[in-house]
Structures are given as structure tokens and as C-alpha cells.
Scaffold this motif. Structure first.
Motif, PDB file in Angstrom:
ATOM      1  N   ALA A 182      -6.281  -4.536 -45.008  1.00 35.15           N
ATOM      2  CA  ALA A 182      -6.151  -5.844 -45.664  1.00 35.15           C
ATOM      3  C   ALA A 182      -5.008  -6.665 -45.083  1.00 35.15           C
ATOM      4  N   GLY A 183      -4.324  -6.119 -44.060  1.00 36.13           N
ATOM      5  CA  GLY A 183      -3.280  -6.865 -43.375  1.00 36.13           C
ATOM      6  C   GLY A 183      -1.885  -6.713 -43.937  1.00 36.13           C
ATOM      7  N   GLU A 184      -1.652  -5.708 -44.788  1.00 32.11           N
ATOM      8  CA  GLU A 184      -0.347  -5.572 -45.429  1.00 32.11           C
ATOM      9  C   GLU A 184       0.694  -4.882 -44.550  1.00 32.11           C
ATOM     10  N   PHE A 185       0.267  -4.090 -43.539  1.00 28.02           N
ATOM     11  CA  PHE A 185       1.216  -3.296 -42.749  1.00 28.02           C
ATOM     12  C   PHE A 185       0.986  -3.481 -41.255  1.00 28.02           C
ATOM     13  N   ASP A 186       2.098  -3.420 -40.510  1.00 23.22           N
ATOM     14  CA  ASP A 186       2.017  -3.406 -39.057  1.00 23.22           C
ATOM     15  C   ASP A 186       1.815  -1.983 -38.536  1.00 23.22           C
ATOM     16  N   LEU A 187       2.394  -1.015 -39.253  1.00 25.32           N
ATOM     17  CA  LEU A 187       2.340   0.380 -38.821  1.00 25.32           C
ATOM     18  C   LEU A 187       2.243   1.266 -40.051  1.00 25.32           C
ATOM     19  N   VAL A 188       1.372   2.275 -39.985  1.00 18.24           N
ATOM     20  CA  VAL A 188       1.204   3.202 -41.101  1.00 18.24           C
ATOM     21  C   VAL A 188       1.286   4.633 -40.582  1.00 18.24           C
ATOM     22  N   ILE A 189       2.075   5.441 -41.268  1.00 13.51           N
ATOM     23  CA  ILE A 189       2.079   6.892 -41.057  1.00 13.51           C
ATOM     24  C   ILE A 189       1.164   7.480 -42.114  1.00 13.51           C
ATOM     25  N   ALA A 190       0.125   8.201 -41.697  1.00 17.57           N
ATOM     26  CA  ALA A 190      -0.852   8.707 -42.662  1.00 17.57           C
ATOM     27  C   ALA A 190      -1.233  10.141 -42.352  1.00 17.57           C
ATOM     28  N   LEU A 191      -1.424  10.907 -43.417  1.00 17.02           N
ATOM     29  CA  LEU A 191      -1.941  12.260 -43.286  1.00 17.02           C
ATOM     30  C   LEU A 191      -3.455  12.220 -43.288  1.00 17.02           C
ATOM     31  N   HIS A 192      -4.060  13.076 -42.450  1.00 20.76           N
ATOM     32  CA  HIS A 192      -5.515  13.142 -42.356  1.00 20.76           C
ATOM     33  C   HIS A 192      -5.985  14.573 -42.518  1.00 20.76           C
ATOM     34  N   ASP A 193      -7.082  14.731 -43.237  1.00 18.58           N
ATOM     35  CA  ASP A 193      -7.753  16.017 -43.263  1.00 18.58           C
ATOM     36  C   ASP A 193      -8.321  16.273 -41.883  1.00 18.58           C
ATOM     37  N   GLY A 194      -8.146  17.490 -41.366  1.00 18.39           N
ATOM     38  CA  GLY A 194      -8.567  17.790 -40.001  1.00 18.39           C
ATOM     39  C   GLY A 194     -10.022  17.482 -39.714  1.00 18.39           C
ATOM     40  N   ALA A 195     -10.882  17.651 -40.726  1.00  9.94           N
ATOM     41  CA  ALA A 195     -12.309  17.445 -40.505  1.00  9.94           C
ATOM     42  C   ALA A 195     -12.677  15.980 -40.384  1.00  9.94           C
ATOM     43  N   THR A 196     -11.797  15.099 -40.890  1.00  7.56           N
ATOM     44  CA  THR A 196     -12.158  13.681 -40.907  1.00  7.56           C
ATOM     45  C   THR A 196     -11.154  12.807 -40.159  1.00  7.56           C
ATOM     46  N   ALA A 197     -10.207  13.437 -39.436  1.00 10.00           N
ATOM     47  CA  ALA A 197      -9.180  12.659 -38.748  1.00 10.00           C
ATOM     48  C   ALA A 197      -9.801  11.785 -37.670  1.00 10.00           C
ATOM     49  N   GLU A 198      -9.510  10.505 -37.721  1.00 10.66           N
ATOM     50  CA  GLU A 198     -10.015   9.590 -36.705  1.00 10.66           C
ATOM     51  C   GLU A 198      -9.101   8.378 -36.635  1.00 10.66           C
ATOM     52  N   GLY A 199      -9.045   7.806 -35.439  1.00 12.45           N
ATOM     53  CA  GLY A 199      -8.212   6.632 -35.244  1.00 12.45           C
ATOM     54  C   GLY A 199      -6.745   6.975 -35.223  1.00 12.45           C
ATOM     55  N   GLY A 200      -5.950   6.032 -34.762  1.00 11.85           N
ATOM     56  CA  GLY A 200      -4.517   6.231 -34.755  1.00 11.85           C
ATOM     57  C   GLY A 200      -4.050   7.164 -33.647  1.00 11.85           C
ATOM     58  N   ARG A 201      -2.776   7.461 -33.681  1.00 11.36           N
ATOM     59  CA  ARG A 201      -2.101   8.280 -32.677  1.00 11.36           C
ATOM     60  C   ARG A 201      -1.572   9.550 -33.329  1.00 11.36           C
ATOM     61  N   SER A 202      -2.064  10.686 -32.901  1.00 14.79           N
ATOM     62  CA  SER A 202      -1.627  11.949 -33.474  1.00 14.79           C
ATOM     63  C   SER A 202      -0.185  12.232 -33.067  1.00 14.79           C
ATOM     64  N   ILE A 203       0.696  12.492 -34.053  1.00 20.05           N
ATOM     65  CA  ILE A 203       2.108  12.733 -33.751  1.00 20.05           C
ATOM     66  C   ILE A 203       2.608  14.083 -34.249  1.00 20.05           C
ATOM     67  N   HIS A 204       1.869  14.726 -35.151  1.00 20.07           N
ATOM     68  CA  HIS A 204       2.372  15.994 -35.687  1.00 20.07           C
ATOM     69  C   HIS A 204       1.264  16.677 -36.484  1.00 20.07           C
ATOM     70  N   THR A 205       1.274  17.995 -36.495  1.00 17.14           N
ATOM     71  CA  THR A 205       0.371  18.770 -37.333  1.00 17.14           C
ATOM     72  C   THR A 205       1.197  19.520 -38.359  1.00 17.14           C
ATOM     73  N   GLU A 206       0.886  19.322 -39.624  1.00 20.37           N
ATOM     74  CA  GLU A 206       1.663  19.880 -40.716  1.00 20.37           C
ATOM     75  C   GLU A 206       0.931  21.044 -41.378  1.00 20.37           C
ATOM     76  N   PRO A 207       1.600  22.204 -41.553  1.00 19.30           N
ATOM     77  CA  PRO A 207       1.015  23.252 -42.391  1.00 19.30           C
ATOM     78  C   PRO A 207       1.159  22.874 -43.858  1.00 19.30           C
ATOM     79  N   LEU A 208       0.141  23.140 -44.639  1.00 14.08           N
ATOM     80  CA  LEU A 208       0.223  22.937 -46.086  1.00 14.08           C
ATOM     81  C   LEU A 208       0.653  24.249 -46.727  1.00 14.08           C
TER      82      LEU A 208
END
Length: 291
Positions: free
Chosen positions: A134-160
Motif C-alpha cells: 500500500a506504499g507505507e514502507f521503503d524497506l521491510v524486514i519480514a519472516l517467511h515460512d520456508g514453503a512459501t518464501a518468495e520475493g525479497g532478498r534472503s539475509i538470514h535463516t532463523e531456527p525456531l
């Protein structure tokens, strides 16, 4: 610097193939770079086997120095270039990162880029991505479920990991008391699905959309929760499968740049955050377990 950066990427990604994707080279080129580095320092840095890369004793020592050298190099370059960088960057990030890792990262970025104004907002990852569209952010850090991760730049993999109070034993109660966030929280979904699959009864005893609220509830022994490995607060401990809890795997952390956002300040912040997670997040996630 190129050899050291490739070396660190290989460590953080766990393979030459993933390191090649991160540095924009072929796996064979990465392998040659590592060989050149080993020849330069006259030491074998990796124990190679068919499953994963393991550092030798010399490799572990080299990794510590390499991270410091790269951090200093990046800090010097940022300091020299910063007078030409100015503007505002609207950053969205999950609550747990704005409370744990990001204050340190963004504080250092602000020191080297005093003419850049940072506007930081916290929310659940899925909400942040929706708001970015909706245009609110220039940059977003987001967590993705491995099965559905798409788009963006991968920067880290986190253990739960499951997290409980150091001073209480809520994980032994039946039904299992849960402290969690409202939908559409990824942790919540993984937690409930994992418990359902193993047939362990549970009940929600505390609901909060705030990382600080969830942390306080767990520290007080109200219940247990799930967190990313690098965001575990003091006063808590990791609970393992030995406590009768399901393994929950990992989540991928990605940086998403807004389609219309192309300022130099944004590019600098994006690279700085990616590098900071690569250098610091794995070390931050080493916490005490419930052994």
C-alpha cells in the motif's frame, strides 16, 4: 576484501552454492576464491564432506578476524561516503527484531549516516508486507515460512525454538500453557500445527501482539512460547524435544524493497542490515538450553 567476504558468506550459508548466489558468482568461482584464500594464509580453512562445510581450528580463527576486518572496512567506507547520503527511509520490521537486534544495528548506521532519518514501524511480518504494497514502507524486514518464501532478498535463516522461564516449569503442565500473538503470526501457526500433529493438548493463556508483552509473560512463568533463535530475551531458556515439544524447523528472514523506493540512503540501509545480520545474528542466538 572479496576473498574474505566470500569466505564469510560460505560460513553463514553452509555451502559454496548458496554463497555463490549471495555474492553473484558461480560455485566453481567461489571454490577457487576459497582456495586462493587458503593459499594466501597457508592454512586449510574448511573440512569438506558430502553433507556440510565444517571449519577447521584455523578456519574458526580466520572467521573471527574476517568478520572484524569486513565490519571495519564497511564502517570506514560508510563514514567517508556519508556526507553525500541524506534522506528519509521508512523501515518496517517484526516486533522481536526492533526490540532485540535492530537497536544496535540501526544505532551504528545512524552514527555513520547522520543525514539519514530512519522511520521505524513494528508489526507482524504479513501485515508489514501488506502495508508495504500500500506504499507505507521503503524497506521491510519480514519472516517467511520456508514453503512459501518468495520475493525479497534472503539475509538470514532463523531456527525456531521453544522458550520458557528460567525459574518456572510451565512446559511440564497439561494442557500446555501457551503465550502467543494473534493471527496472522507465523510463530503461532507453526506452534499450534506442531502440537496438533504430535497430539499434545494445549491452551492459550496469554495473548499479546507485543514482543515485550510476550517476553514478560514467559519470564513470569505464565506459559511457553516460540521465538526466533536470535531474539530470545534474558530470563528465559530454550526448551528442547526432550521436554515433549515438537521441532519447528526454521524460518527465512528477507528484505523487501518498495517498488518505488530507489534512494541511495535506502540502498545503504539495505546493505547495512543484510551485513549486520550475517555478522551478528548467529552469535546472538546462542542461548542456554533447558538441559
Amino acid at each position: 576484501m572479496d576473498l574474505l567476504r566470500t569466505f564469510v558468506k560460505a560460513i553463514d550459508s553452509g555451502s559454496f552454492t548458496r554463497a555463490a548466489e549471495a555474492v553473484g558468482r558461480t560455485p566453481s568461482a567461489v571454490s577457487l576464491q576459497i582456495k586462493r584464500l587458503e593459499e594466501t594464509v597457508n592454512s586449510v580453512l574448511f573440512q569438506r564432506d558430502a553433507h556440510k562445510l565444517q571449519l577447521t581450528a584455523e578456519g574458526r580463527m580466520m572467521a573471527q578476524h574476517a568478520r572484524r576486518i569486513l565490519a571495519l572496512n564497511d564502517e570506514i567506507l560508510s563514514s567517508l561516503r556519508q556526507p553525500n547520503v541524506a534522506g528519509r527511509v521508512r523501515l518496517g520490521a517484526p516486533h522481536e527484531y526492533t526490540a532485540s537486534l535492530l537497536p544496535d544495528f540501526l544505532g551504528k548506521f545512524a552514527q555513520s549516516h547522520p543525514n539519514v532519518m530512519l522511520e521505524v514501524t513494528s508489526d507482524l511480518s504479513k501485515n508489514l508486507l501488506r502495508r508495504q504494497q500500500a506504499g507505507e514502507f521503503d524497506l521491510v524486514i519480514a519472516l517467511h515460512d520456508g514453503a512459501t518464501a518468495e520475493g525479497g532478498r534472503s539475509i538470514h535463516t532463523e531456527p525456531l525454538v521453544w522458550v520458557g522461564s528460567e525459574d518456572h516449569s510451565g512446559h511440564l503442565r497439561t494442557p500446555l500453557p501457551l503465550v502467543l500473538a494473534p493471527p496472522p503470526c507465523i510463530y503461532r501457526t507453526r506452534m499450534l500445527n506442531g502440537l496438533n500433529q504430535m497430539g499434545r493438548s494445549c491452551r492459550i493463556v496469554y495473548l499479546s501482539s507485543s514482543y515485550n508483552g510476550i517476553s514478560a509473560a514467559v519470564q513470569a512463568g505464565i506459559g511457553v512460547t516460540v521465538m526466533a533463535g536470535s531474539t530470545i530475551p534474558p530470563g528465559t531458556k530454550i526448551l528442547s524435544e526432550r521436554e515433549g515439544l515438537p521441532a519447528l524447523g526454521q524460518l527465512e528472514l528477507r528484505l523487501h524493497r518498495g517498488m518505488a523506493s530507489k534512494s541511495e540512503a535506502l540502498f545503504r540501509l539495505e546493505d547495512y542490515i543484510a551485513g549486520s545480520f550475517a555478522r551478528s545474528a548467529p552469535q546472538r542466538g546462542q542461548m542456554r538450553t533447558g538441559d
